[in-house]
Design an enzyme around this catalytic site. Sequence first.
Site, PDB file in Angstrom:
ATOM      1  N   CYS A  67       0.810  -1.217   0.000  1.00  0.00           N
ATOM      2  CA  CYS A  67       0.000   0.000   0.000  1.00  0.00           C
ATOM      3  C   CYS A  67       0.846   1.271   0.000  1.00  0.00           C
ATOM      4  O   CYS A  67       0.580   2.210  -0.766  1.00  0.00           O
ATOM      5  CB  CYS A  67      -0.950   0.003   1.189  1.00  0.00           C
ATOM      6  SG  CYS A  67      -0.166  -0.400   2.768  1.00  0.00           S
ATOM      7  N   ARG A 168       3.870   3.351  12.357  1.00  0.00           N
ATOM      8  CA  ARG A 168       2.427   3.184  12.567  1.00  0.00           C
ATOM      9  C   ARG A 168       1.927   4.314  13.455  1.00  0.00           C
ATOM     10  O   ARG A 168       2.551   4.634  14.477  1.00  0.00           O
ATOM     11  CB  ARG A 168       2.134   1.843  13.228  1.00  0.00           C
ATOM     12  CG  ARG A 168       0.656   1.488  13.272  1.00  0.00           C
ATOM     13  CD  ARG A 168       0.123   1.099  11.918  1.00  0.00           C
ATOM     14  NE  ARG A 168       0.625  -0.195  11.469  1.00  0.00           N
ATOM     15  CZ  ARG A 168       0.411  -0.688  10.247  1.00  0.00           C
ATOM     16  NH1 ARG A 168      -0.286   0.017   9.358  1.00  0.00           N
ATOM     17  NH2 ARG A 168       0.902  -1.872   9.913  1.00  0.00           N
ATOM     18  N   HIS A 175      -2.834   6.519   4.759  1.00  0.00           N
ATOM     19  CA  HIS A 175      -1.387   6.544   4.959  1.00  0.00           C
ATOM     20  C   HIS A 175      -0.843   7.890   4.487  1.00  0.00           C
ATOM     21  O   HIS A 175      -1.226   8.396   3.424  1.00  0.00           O
ATOM     22  CB  HIS A 175      -0.697   5.447   4.138  1.00  0.00           C
ATOM     23  CG  HIS A 175      -0.889   4.067   4.676  1.00  0.00           C
ATOM     24  ND1 HIS A 175      -1.566   3.788   5.853  1.00  0.00           N
ATOM     25  CD2 HIS A 175      -0.484   2.847   4.187  1.00  0.00           C
ATOM     26  CE1 HIS A 175      -1.556   2.476   6.061  1.00  0.00           C
ATOM     27  NE2 HIS A 175      -0.911   1.891   5.070  1.00  0.00           N
TER      28      HIS A 175
END
Length: 261
Positions: A67, A168, A175
């Site tokens: 991703c 994270r 994101h």
Amino acid sequence: DKGYDYVLFSAGASVSKQYAPIAAERGAVVIDNSSAFRSDAEIPLVVPEINGDLLKGYCGIVANPNCSTIQMVLSLSGIHKSYGIKTIVVSTYQAVSGAGNKGIAELEEQERGDIRPSVFVRQIHRNVVPVIGDLLHSNFSTEEMKMVHETRKIFRDDSISVWPTTVRVPVAYGHSESVFCETVRPFSLEDLIREIESSEDVVYSEERLTPIEVAGSDLVFVSRLRGFDDNRFLFWNIADNIRVGAATNAIRIMKTHLGGT
């Protein structure tokens, strides 16, 4: 045996390694969302806007990239084509949904007071965790090395130096990436804006965008573009990781293949 045209896998690498070859042997085009085949030199790793030509006449397994890689290469694709890329330094700020539904559930549980971590290696509520994936002997993580190898493979350019740090953050969807890039050939900021604006499925904005504003979109958003000189620049890069980073790219692979057969 029923003769499916397309089979999409999103059940993890172990399932894909066992069953994707079986589906491919039966004649299906397999689009795999796991990491199982991304590093295989014989299997195309595809972001259709960049290297969709690899799909023409192809039958077999197609790997869907990570991703965080997808949104970064989409924003850099026009710049790489026009000016060449020498170095990328990227720090990611990745949503908990990147770890699946269990990642969202853990954040929500910690928001309610149960702060015991199980999905993430440290508490994620009101915190950031500076590692995603397993740590390798080099002290880079598996998530970071995905960005290195996948970027080079998608751009078909092993000379690009990629230096990632993946983090994270306590965000549900979206994101974010801080990207520094050094080009081979000189540019002006106007040149870069033109390349970004003309890139397919990428939006350039003068606004200070955040993940909340882009959640639910199938586009990548670039903002806070600034340059040091005519070979080095920085920008802020964000996208909905569930859509752009996984599901949408898989569907775009299928539609591109269908349109080229």
